[in-house]
Design an enzyme around this catalytic site. Structure first.
Site, PDB file in Angstrom:
ATOM      1  N   HIS A  56       0.822  -1.219   0.000  1.00  0.00           N
ATOM      2  CA  HIS A  56       0.000   0.000   0.000  1.00  0.00           C
ATOM      3  C   HIS A  56       0.848   1.256   0.000  1.00  0.00           C
ATOM      4  O   HIS A  56       0.456   2.290   0.558  1.00  0.00           O
ATOM      5  CB  HIS A  56      -0.948   0.008   1.210  1.00  0.00           C
ATOM      6  CG  HIS A  56      -1.980  -1.073   1.165  1.00  0.00           C
ATOM      7  ND1 HIS A  56      -3.217  -0.917   0.560  1.00  0.00           N
ATOM      8  CD2 HIS A  56      -1.959  -2.332   1.633  1.00  0.00           C
ATOM      9  CE1 HIS A  56      -3.903  -2.041   0.670  1.00  0.00           C
ATOM     10  NE2 HIS A  56      -3.165  -2.924   1.303  1.00  0.00           N
ATOM     11  N   ASN A 129     -10.333  -2.709   2.463  1.00  0.00           N
ATOM     12  CA  ASN A 129     -10.032  -2.659   1.027  1.00  0.00           C
ATOM     13  C   ASN A 129     -11.305  -2.378   0.260  1.00  0.00           C
ATOM     14  O   ASN A 129     -12.380  -2.330   0.851  1.00  0.00           O
ATOM     15  CB  ASN A 129      -9.470  -4.020   0.556  1.00  0.00           C
ATOM     16  CG  ASN A 129      -7.979  -4.151   0.832  1.00  0.00           C
ATOM     17  OD1 ASN A 129      -7.281  -3.169   1.049  1.00  0.00           O
ATOM     18  ND2 ASN A 129      -7.485  -5.388   0.840  1.00  0.00           N
ATOM     19  N   TYR A 339       0.465  -4.093  12.113  1.00  0.00           N
ATOM     20  CA  TYR A 339       0.395  -2.680  11.711  1.00  0.00           C
ATOM     21  C   TYR A 339       1.198  -1.779  12.636  1.00  0.00           C
ATOM     22  O   TYR A 339       2.035  -0.993  12.203  1.00  0.00           O
ATOM     23  CB  TYR A 339      -1.068  -2.234  11.630  1.00  0.00           C
ATOM     24  CG  TYR A 339      -1.741  -2.778  10.401  1.00  0.00           C
ATOM     25  CD1 TYR A 339      -1.963  -4.142  10.246  1.00  0.00           C
ATOM     26  CD2 TYR A 339      -2.097  -1.946   9.355  1.00  0.00           C
ATOM     27  CE1 TYR A 339      -2.540  -4.645   9.109  1.00  0.00           C
ATOM     28  CE2 TYR A 339      -2.685  -2.450   8.206  1.00  0.00           C
ATOM     29  CZ  TYR A 339      -2.889  -3.794   8.099  1.00  0.00           C
ATOM     30  OH  TYR A 339      -3.455  -4.298   6.951  1.00  0.00           O
TER      31      TYR A 339
HETATM   32 FE1  HDE Z   1      -2.555  -4.764   5.272  1.00  0.00          FE
HETATM   33  N1  HDE Z   1      -0.806  -3.990   5.867  1.00  0.00           N
HETATM   34  N2  HDE Z   1      -1.995  -6.568   5.937  1.00  0.00           N
HETATM   35  N3  HDE Z   1      -4.306  -5.594   4.673  1.00  0.00           N
HETATM   36  N4  HDE Z   1      -3.156  -2.984   4.739  1.00  0.00           N
HETATM   37  C1  HDE Z   1      -0.412  -2.706   5.721  1.00  0.00           C
HETATM   38  O1  HDE Z   1       0.770  -1.416   7.313  1.00  0.00           O
HETATM   39  C2  HDE Z   1      -0.953  -6.819   6.742  1.00  0.00           C
HETATM   40  C3  HDE Z   1      -4.694  -6.910   4.745  1.00  0.00           C
HETATM   41  C4  HDE Z   1      -4.415  -2.613   4.319  1.00  0.00           C
HETATM   42  O2  HDE Z   1      -3.194   3.574   4.055  1.00  0.00           O
HETATM   43  C5  HDE Z   1       0.906  -2.448   6.344  1.00  0.00           C
HETATM   44  O3  HDE Z   1       1.428   0.725   7.514  1.00  0.00           O
HETATM   45  C6  HDE Z   1      -0.930  -8.200   7.142  1.00  0.00           C
HETATM   46  C7  HDE Z   1      -6.095  -7.062   4.561  1.00  0.00           C
HETATM   47  C8  HDE Z   1      -4.460  -1.232   4.023  1.00  0.00           C
HETATM   48  O4  HDE Z   1      -1.579   3.374   5.547  1.00  0.00           O
HETATM   49  C9  HDE Z   1       1.253  -3.753   7.008  1.00  0.00           C
HETATM   50  C10 HDE Z   1      -1.976  -8.788   6.510  1.00  0.00           C
HETATM   51  C11 HDE Z   1      -6.577  -5.803   4.345  1.00  0.00           C
HETATM   52  C12 HDE Z   1      -3.190  -0.734   4.269  1.00  0.00           C
HETATM   53  C13 HDE Z   1       0.097  -4.626   6.638  1.00  0.00           C
HETATM   54  C14 HDE Z   1      -2.642  -7.772   5.777  1.00  0.00           C
HETATM   55  C15 HDE Z   1      -5.455  -4.904   4.417  1.00  0.00           C
HETATM   56  C16 HDE Z   1      -2.409  -1.840   4.728  1.00  0.00           C
HETATM   57  C17 HDE Z   1       1.959  -1.969   5.401  1.00  0.00           C
HETATM   58  C18 HDE Z   1      -2.396 -10.258   6.557  1.00  0.00           C
HETATM   59  C19 HDE Z   1      -8.002  -5.366   4.033  1.00  0.00           C
HETATM   60  C20 HDE Z   1      -2.692   0.698   4.077  1.00  0.00           C
HETATM   61  C21 HDE Z   1       2.439  -0.687   5.929  1.00  0.00           C
HETATM   62  C22 HDE Z   1      -2.797 -10.693   7.861  1.00  0.00           C
HETATM   63  C23 HDE Z   1      -8.977  -5.855   4.994  1.00  0.00           C
HETATM   64  C24 HDE Z   1      -3.071   1.548   5.235  1.00  0.00           C
HETATM   65  C25 HDE Z   1       1.537  -0.362   6.986  1.00  0.00           C
HETATM   66  C26 HDE Z   1      -2.579   2.965   4.939  1.00  0.00           C
HETATM   67  C27 HDE Z   1      -1.062  -1.727   5.135  1.00  0.00           C
HETATM   68  C28 HDE Z   1       0.040  -5.876   7.114  1.00  0.00           C
HETATM   69  C29 HDE Z   1      -3.769  -8.020   4.922  1.00  0.00           C
HETATM   70  C30 HDE Z   1      -5.573  -3.494   4.174  1.00  0.00           C
HETATM   71  C31 HDE Z   1       2.581  -4.343   6.593  1.00  0.00           C
HETATM   72  C32 HDE Z   1       0.126  -8.867   8.056  1.00  0.00           C
HETATM   73  C33 HDE Z   1      -6.853  -8.389   4.605  1.00  0.00           C
HETATM   74  C34 HDE Z   1      -5.676  -0.461   3.540  1.00  0.00           C
HETATM   75  O5  HDE Z   1       1.318  -3.563   8.374  1.00  0.00           O
END
Ligand code: HDE
Length: 486
Positions: A56, A129, A339
């Site tokens: 993202h 999302n 996060y």
């Molecule tokens: Fe993320 N995700 N994600 N994700 N995600 C990040 O946080 C993660 C997942 C989503 O505008 C990271 O600051 C794991 C689902 C958004 O700043 C990180 C797993 C959904 C954003 C991270 C998921 C999301 C992130 C990267 C599996 C929708 C941007 C940098 C368990 C429901 C937020 C950060 C923004 C960002 C981890 C899966 C949505 C790495 C471990 C499912 C919208 O922390």
């Protein structure tokens, strides 16, 4: 404003004498190390970038508000959802998933839909999302999944073999793959897409009664998508197309809005529902759990400064308020750790003190020190608990609600393996034109895959979802339907 009233200053406040010329020994001599202004400017310049988000990375943000149109106090004590007309300020960031900070907006990719509500009880982050589901359902697979979406370590190129090898070996991904390769895989703009919490969450009311809940943000701009060929052209001409669209719309007063709805499931239904309600690769039928309107989100103010407000924004599914709690969804559970860990690494231990992240309530606790402690670090107040000096106390009524657990602790898979009914339903819901575009997108994406065994494995999944789905992809790839599935 004259130079006197607005002098250029160094970061330490000293007025700068000359910002055009380095200090040298004689007009043609070497530069002097005592040119402190020069040293400071160059050294700070080297440190302007913070690590981009590992996923993202490319995104756009805007400020706005949420207004309750249907009081939810029957289901949750969360104040932002209580009381008709209740208004809460918020900040939203939309994003793509796989691309780097400078990548194109109009790629085929889920879109991040992250909302930070600045409520009177602290911040509440709904980090979703633009799709109600996800590719996988256990956090432990996420790093591997993202590796396949990023660049191959040897070639530094995107690698379709990795993408389809992983998906064909992870049948739970079929639902999201069908969604992604369909029309909604490329939204026309950030304004013309829906948002979803995706996971199941728990709502708890003032009496301690709980329900399961799923969030749906329905765009008032109507859902509009972008055809693959148009998207590819725009990606080359204007990689910031969605970013520019959102900024310009708000700048000219065309404020985008979304209606928030929830699906509500009684706690006891979770054990008997035909799909595991905590499996984020599955949706709940709207017939079983209809949408209930909650309120309206409007985005009506652009950031003043992109880095300060969008790049430094830190969202987490663990940023919760009383009345909203996690469910045992294994993806959500993993995200509760990931996060804030990412924020501490990317922005710093005190990221919550930055203006964009700071709660709109007075925060008193016993956390002290850490790099970039931007406030007075608790001053001379008591710095431990329990204490006899009137320091901030816990609020027992806001403990997380207790819940029963059963069975052995262990690394256990979900016990439901139907990965075909829902993608098949999604395929059968599509019009003929939508199916044609879906198959075209899949065939184009799978054509570069080198190994036929990967293609056959994936075709089997499409076929199990719906024979026509599998047959049309196989035909597009000039491959037979594998005997195993016939
Ligand atoms: Fe993320 N995700 N994600 N994700 N995600 C990040 O946080 C993660 C997942 C989503 O505008 C990271 O600051 C794991 C689902 C958004 O700043 C990180 C797993 C959904 C954003 C991270 C998921 C999301 C992130 C990267 C599996 C929708 C941007 C940098 C368990 C429901 C937020 C950060 C923004 C960002 C981890 C899966 C949505 C790495 C471990 C499912 C919208 O922390």
């Amino acid at each position: 404003m004259s130079k006197e009233t607005n002098p250029l200053r160094t970061a330490t406040g000293a007025p700068v004498g000359d910002n055009q010329n380095s200090m040298t020994a004689g007009s043609r001599g070497p530069t002097l190390i005592q040119d402190i202004h020069l040293l400071e400017k160059l050294a700070h310049f080297n440190r302007e970038r913070v690590p981009e988000r590992v996923v993202h990375a490319k995104g756009a943000g805007a400020h706005g508000y949420f207004k309750v149109t249907n009081d939810m106090s029957e289901y949750t004590k969360a104040k932002l959802f209580n009381g008709l007309g209740k208004r809460t300020p918020l900040f939203v960031r939309f994003s793509t998933v796989a691309g780097e900070l400078g990548s194109a907006d109009t790629v085929r990719d889920p879109r991040g839909f992250a909302v930070k509500f600045y409520t009177e009880e602290g911040n509440y982050d709904l980090v979703g999302n633009n799709t109600p589901i996800f590719f996988i359902r256990d956090a432990i697979k996420f790093p591997d999944f993202i590796h396949t979406q990023k660049r191959d370590p040897r070639t530094h190129l995107k690698n379709p073999n990795a993408v389809w090898d992983f998906w064909s070996l992870s049948p739970e991904s079929l639902h999201q793959v069908t969604y992604l390769m369909g029309d909604r895989g490329i939204p026309a703009t950030y304004r013309h897409m829906n948002g979803y919490g995706s996971h199941t969450f728990k709502w708890v009311n003032a009496k301690g009664e709980a329900v399961w809940v799923k969030y749906h943000f329905k765009t008032e701009q109507t859902v509009k998508n972008m055809a693959s060929d148009v998207a590819a052209k725009i990606a080359g001409e204007n990689p910031d197309y969605h970013t520019e669209d959102l900024f310009n719309a708000i700048e000219k007063g065309d404020f985008p809005a979304w209606k928030l709805y929830v699906q509500i499931m009684p706690l006891e239904d979770a054990d008997s529902y035909r799909f595991d309600p905590f499996d984020v690769t599955k949706v709940w039928s709207h017939k079983d759990y209809p949408l209930i309107e909650v309120g309206r989100m409007v985005l009506n103010r652009n950031p003043e400064n992109y880095f300060a407000e969008v790049e430094q924004a830190t969202f987490s599914p663990g940023t919760l308020v009383p009345g909203i709690e996690p469910s045992p969804d294994k993806m959500l559970q993993g995200r509760l750790f990931a996060y804030s860990d990412a924020h501490r690494y990317r922005v710093g231990a005190n990221h919550n003190l930055l203006p964009i992240n700071r709660p709109r309530v007075e925060v008193n606790n016993y956390q002290r020190d850490g790099a970039m402690r931007l406030d007075n670090n608790g001053g001379g107040s008591v710095y431990y608990e329990p204490n006899s000096y009137g320091g901030p106390q816990e609020v027992p009524e806001h403990r997380q609600t207790p819940f029963t657990v059963s069975g052995n602790a262990g690394q256990t898979a979900y016990d439901q393996e139907d990965h075909y009914t829902q993608p098949g339903d999604l395929y059968r819901l599509m019009s003929e034109e939508e199916r044609t575009r879906l198959v075209e997108n899949i065939v184009a994406a799978m054509k570069p895959v080198e190994r036929d065994d990967i293609k056959f494995r994936q075709i089997q999944h499409f076929y199990k979802a719906d024979p026509e789905y599998g047959e049309r992809v196989a035909k597009g790839l000039n491959l037979p339907i594998p005997q195993e599935v016939k």
